[in-house]
Scaffold this motif. Sequence first.
Motif, PDB file in Angstrom:
ATOM      1  N   ASN A  61      18.781   3.446 -24.453  1.00 10.27           N
ATOM      2  CA  ASN A  61      17.796   3.976 -25.400  1.00 10.27           C
ATOM      3  C   ASN A  61      16.392   3.494 -25.041  1.00 10.27           C
ATOM      4  OD1 ASN A  61      17.458   1.299 -26.606  1.00 10.27           O
ATOM      5  ND2 ASN A  61      19.422   1.659 -27.624  1.00 10.27           N
ATOM      6  N   LEU A  62      15.405   3.988 -25.770  1.00  9.08           N
ATOM      7  CA  LEU A  62      14.010   3.676 -25.459  1.00  9.08           C
ATOM      8  C   LEU A  62      13.680   2.204 -25.674  1.00  9.08           C
ATOM      9  CD1 LEU A  62      12.162   6.760 -27.016  1.00  9.08           C
ATOM     10  CD2 LEU A  62      12.687   6.354 -24.614  1.00  9.08           C
ATOM     11  N   GLU A  63      14.281   1.590 -26.678  1.00  7.92           N
ATOM     12  CA  GLU A  63      14.023   0.173 -26.940  1.00  7.92           C
ATOM     13  C   GLU A  63      14.502  -0.685 -25.763  1.00  7.92           C
ATOM     14  OE1 GLU A  63      15.302   2.280 -29.085  1.00  7.92           O
ATOM     15  OE2 GLU A  63      13.908   2.245 -30.799  1.00  7.92           O
ATOM     16  N   GLU A  64      15.671  -0.346 -25.211  1.00  7.03           N
ATOM     17  CA  GLU A  64      16.177  -1.085 -24.055  1.00  7.03           C
ATOM     18  C   GLU A  64      15.298  -0.840 -22.831  1.00  7.03           C
ATOM     19  OE1 GLU A  64      20.939  -1.247 -25.256  1.00  7.03           O
ATOM     20  OE2 GLU A  64      20.318  -0.141 -23.462  1.00  7.03           O
ATOM     21  N   GLU A  65      14.837   0.389 -22.670  1.00 11.51           N
ATOM     22  CA  GLU A  65      13.953   0.704 -21.540  1.00 11.51           C
ATOM     23  C   GLU A  65      12.657  -0.095 -21.651  1.00 11.51           C
ATOM     24  OE1 GLU A  65      12.685   2.219 -18.024  1.00 11.51           O
ATOM     25  OE2 GLU A  65      14.675   2.546 -18.879  1.00 11.51           O
ATOM     26  N   MET A  66      12.148  -0.228 -22.853  1.00 13.15           N
ATOM     27  CA  MET A  66      10.923  -0.992 -23.067  1.00 13.15           C
ATOM     28  C   MET A  66      11.155  -2.478 -22.763  1.00 13.15           C
ATOM     29  SD  MET A  66       8.333  -0.593 -26.278  1.00 13.15           S
ATOM     30  CE  MET A  66       9.180  -1.596 -27.487  1.00 13.15           C
ATOM     31  N   ALA A  67      12.316  -2.990 -23.148  1.00 10.26           N
ATOM     32  CA  ALA A  67      12.626  -4.402 -22.927  1.00 10.26           C
ATOM     33  C   ALA A  67      12.742  -4.741 -21.442  1.00 10.26           C
ATOM     34  CB  ALA A  67      13.921  -4.768 -23.653  1.00 10.26           C
ATOM     35  N   VAL A  68      13.460  -3.909 -20.689  1.00 11.06           N
ATOM     36  CA  VAL A  68      13.632  -4.214 -19.263  1.00 11.06           C
ATOM     37  C   VAL A  68      12.318  -4.037 -18.512  1.00 11.06           C
ATOM     38  CG1 VAL A  68      16.108  -3.757 -19.203  1.00 11.06           C
ATOM     39  CG2 VAL A  68      14.528  -1.887 -18.731  1.00 11.06           C
ATOM     40  N   SER A  69      11.515  -3.074 -18.929  1.00  9.54           N
ATOM     41  CA  SER A  69      10.216  -2.880 -18.285  1.00  9.54           C
ATOM     42  C   SER A  69       9.317  -4.089 -18.515  1.00  9.54           C
ATOM     43  CB  SER A  69       9.528  -1.616 -18.827  1.00  9.54           C
ATOM     44  OG  SER A  69      10.218  -0.453 -18.448  1.00  9.54           O
ATOM     45  N   ALA A  70       9.276  -4.581 -19.757  1.00 12.76           N
ATOM     46  CA  ALA A  70       8.439  -5.743 -20.072  1.00 12.76           C
ATOM     47  C   ALA A  70       8.857  -6.957 -19.255  1.00 12.76           C
ATOM     48  CB  ALA A  70       8.522  -6.051 -21.564  1.00 12.76           C
TER      49      ALA A  70
ATOM     50  N   PRO B 193       7.998   4.148 -21.984  1.00 14.37           N
ATOM     51  CA  PRO B 193       9.464   4.241 -21.966  1.00 14.37           C
ATOM     52  C   PRO B 193       9.966   5.666 -22.148  1.00 14.37           C
ATOM     53  CG  PRO B 193       8.704   3.289 -24.034  1.00 14.37           C
ATOM     54  CD  PRO B 193       7.516   3.378 -23.144  1.00 14.37           C
ATOM     55  N   MET B 194      10.849   6.073 -21.258  1.00 12.42           N
ATOM     56  CA  MET B 194      11.416   7.413 -21.332  1.00 12.42           C
ATOM     57  C   MET B 194      12.936   7.350 -21.383  1.00 12.42           C
ATOM     58  SD  MET B 194       9.092   9.816 -18.894  1.00 12.42           S
ATOM     59  CE  MET B 194       8.942   8.665 -17.530  1.00 12.42           C
ATOM     60  N   PRO B 195      13.538   8.313 -22.045  1.00 11.68           N
ATOM     61  CA  PRO B 195      15.001   8.351 -22.078  1.00 11.68           C
ATOM     62  C   PRO B 195      15.554   8.723 -20.710  1.00 11.68           C
ATOM     63  CG  PRO B 195      14.098  10.307 -23.104  1.00 11.68           C
ATOM     64  CD  PRO B 195      12.936   9.406 -22.808  1.00 11.68           C
ATOM     65  N   GLN B 196      16.865   8.669 -20.597  1.00  9.11           N
ATOM     66  CA  GLN B 196      17.519   9.058 -19.361  1.00  9.11           C
ATOM     67  C   GLN B 196      17.187  10.517 -19.020  1.00  9.11           C
ATOM     68  OE1 GLN B 196      19.993   6.884 -17.444  1.00  9.11           O
ATOM     69  NE2 GLN B 196      18.389   5.709 -18.430  1.00  9.11           N
ATOM     70  N   TYR B 197      16.914  10.764 -17.763  1.00 10.98           N
ATOM     71  CA  TYR B 197      16.618  12.116 -17.317  1.00 10.98           C
ATOM     72  C   TYR B 197      17.890  12.971 -17.323  1.00 10.98           C
ATOM     73  CZ  TYR B 197      11.777  11.628 -15.649  1.00 10.98           C
ATOM     74  OH  TYR B 197      10.414  11.482 -15.564  1.00 10.98           O
TER      75      TYR B 197
ATOM     76  N   THR C  48      16.179   6.991 -15.060  1.00 10.08           N
ATOM     77  CA  THR C  48      14.900   7.481 -15.536  1.00 10.08           C
ATOM     78  C   THR C  48      13.806   7.047 -14.564  1.00 10.08           C
ATOM     79  OG1 THR C  48      13.477   7.676 -17.495  1.00 10.08           O
ATOM     80  CG2 THR C  48      14.341   5.486 -17.003  1.00 10.08           C
ATOM     81  N   VAL C  49      12.587   7.434 -14.881  1.00  9.33           N
ATOM     82  CA  VAL C  49      11.428   7.099 -14.059  1.00  9.33           C
ATOM     83  C   VAL C  49      10.600   6.068 -14.810  1.00  9.33           C
ATOM     84  CG1 VAL C  49       9.283   8.039 -13.090  1.00  9.33           C
ATOM     85  CG2 VAL C  49      11.409   9.323 -12.889  1.00  9.33           C
ATOM     86  N   ASN C  50       9.995   5.142 -14.092  1.00  3.01           N
ATOM     87  CA  ASN C  50       9.177   4.124 -14.741  1.00  3.01           C
ATOM     88  C   ASN C  50       7.702   4.405 -14.506  1.00  3.01           C
ATOM     89  OD1 ASN C  50       7.877   1.113 -14.810  1.00  3.01           O
ATOM     90  ND2 ASN C  50       9.567   1.373 -16.239  1.00  3.01           N
ATOM     91  N   CYS C  51       6.971   4.511 -15.597  1.00  6.03           N
ATOM     92  CA  CYS C  51       5.560   4.909 -15.518  1.00  6.03           C
ATOM     93  C   CYS C  51       4.690   3.935 -16.319  1.00  6.03           C
ATOM     94  CB  CYS C  51       5.381   6.324 -16.036  1.00  6.03           C
ATOM     95  SG  CYS C  51       6.371   7.556 -15.153  1.00  6.03           S
TER      96      CYS C  51
END
Length: 338
Positions: free
Chosen positions: A109-118, A142-146, A230-233
């Motif tokens: 989910n987006l919260e997990e994507e935000m956490a790993v990016s941080a 943060p983006m969801p799975q493509y 997903t892609v990281n931007c």
Amino acid sequence: MQKLFGAGVTAALSFAFAGEALATEWNVSLWGKRRAFTEHVEKLAELVSEKTNGEFTLNISYGGLSKNKENLDGISIGAFEMAQFCAGYHRDKNRVITVLELPFLGVSNLEEEMAVSAAVYSHPAATEEMAQWNAKLLMTSPMPQYNIVGTGEPRDELKDFEGMRVRATGGLGKAFEAVGGVPTSVTATEAYQAMESGVVDTVAFAQHAHLSFGTINQAEWWTANLNPGTVNCPVVVNIDAYEGLSDEHRAALDSSVSEALDHYLANYGELLKKWDSVLEEKGVQKVEIADSEIEAFKAKAADPIREAWIADMESQGLPGQELYDLVIKTLEDHRSGS
């Protein structure tokens, strides 16, 4: 009297110039149009202006300052002070954060994507690499799975990906290549035309991008559960500009990031709630891929691509294994609430 008048004018002019000096304007380079993917930047501009009584403003441009693949270059030379870019656009310039684009990381989910990016953005290797471009990582997008849209018969089995021309960048492109696909890294703004002209058969995007760039209007089907990654931007700022801010303006910027991201998450969440109705409205078939096909995809793409990425990073003197382990540990910690 003349002396007093002269002194008054001088004081007034000095005050005016001092007030002008306090004002800070930053140019921000984005692309496309305002959409869910840019809402945190829009919110950031709003918050910064509010907190500084209009003394610090972010002037957001959608394509008027730079091409999207050149935003990091523009930051490096100070052509503008803030920009958004995607790691897959120039993998050689931002090698560290491409760990976040590895296929099948398991982010749900987006919260997990935000956490790993941080976590990755805070790693010294990421900070050092971005500093080579005079860039500071400010926040993620943060983006969801493509998932992919396409025309014709749905490609719902792995064998159907053989020879499939797909718009996919970074690790996603590698994943489709591993199962016989032919990835092309046309930019988001070029994707509709590439699909319309037959340059690609399918396009891999997050939901907001299929809407914003019109690919959903070409689509006959959508893979609802392929979720290959997903892609990281990131959004970055020019280091010199950041360090040149007054303490007050820097505090306004830094303190607004978390609130801007909260706004982004809430806004994107509303879009995801409406997605099924969008598909129905546009007559797009929702395709569910069988678990066995997804597992076969993972077997061919996940482990081999990850191991190759780690080896490649280590050979370049970057902590590939450490970065991958950081992502997995962050996911575990986030899920356990620690």
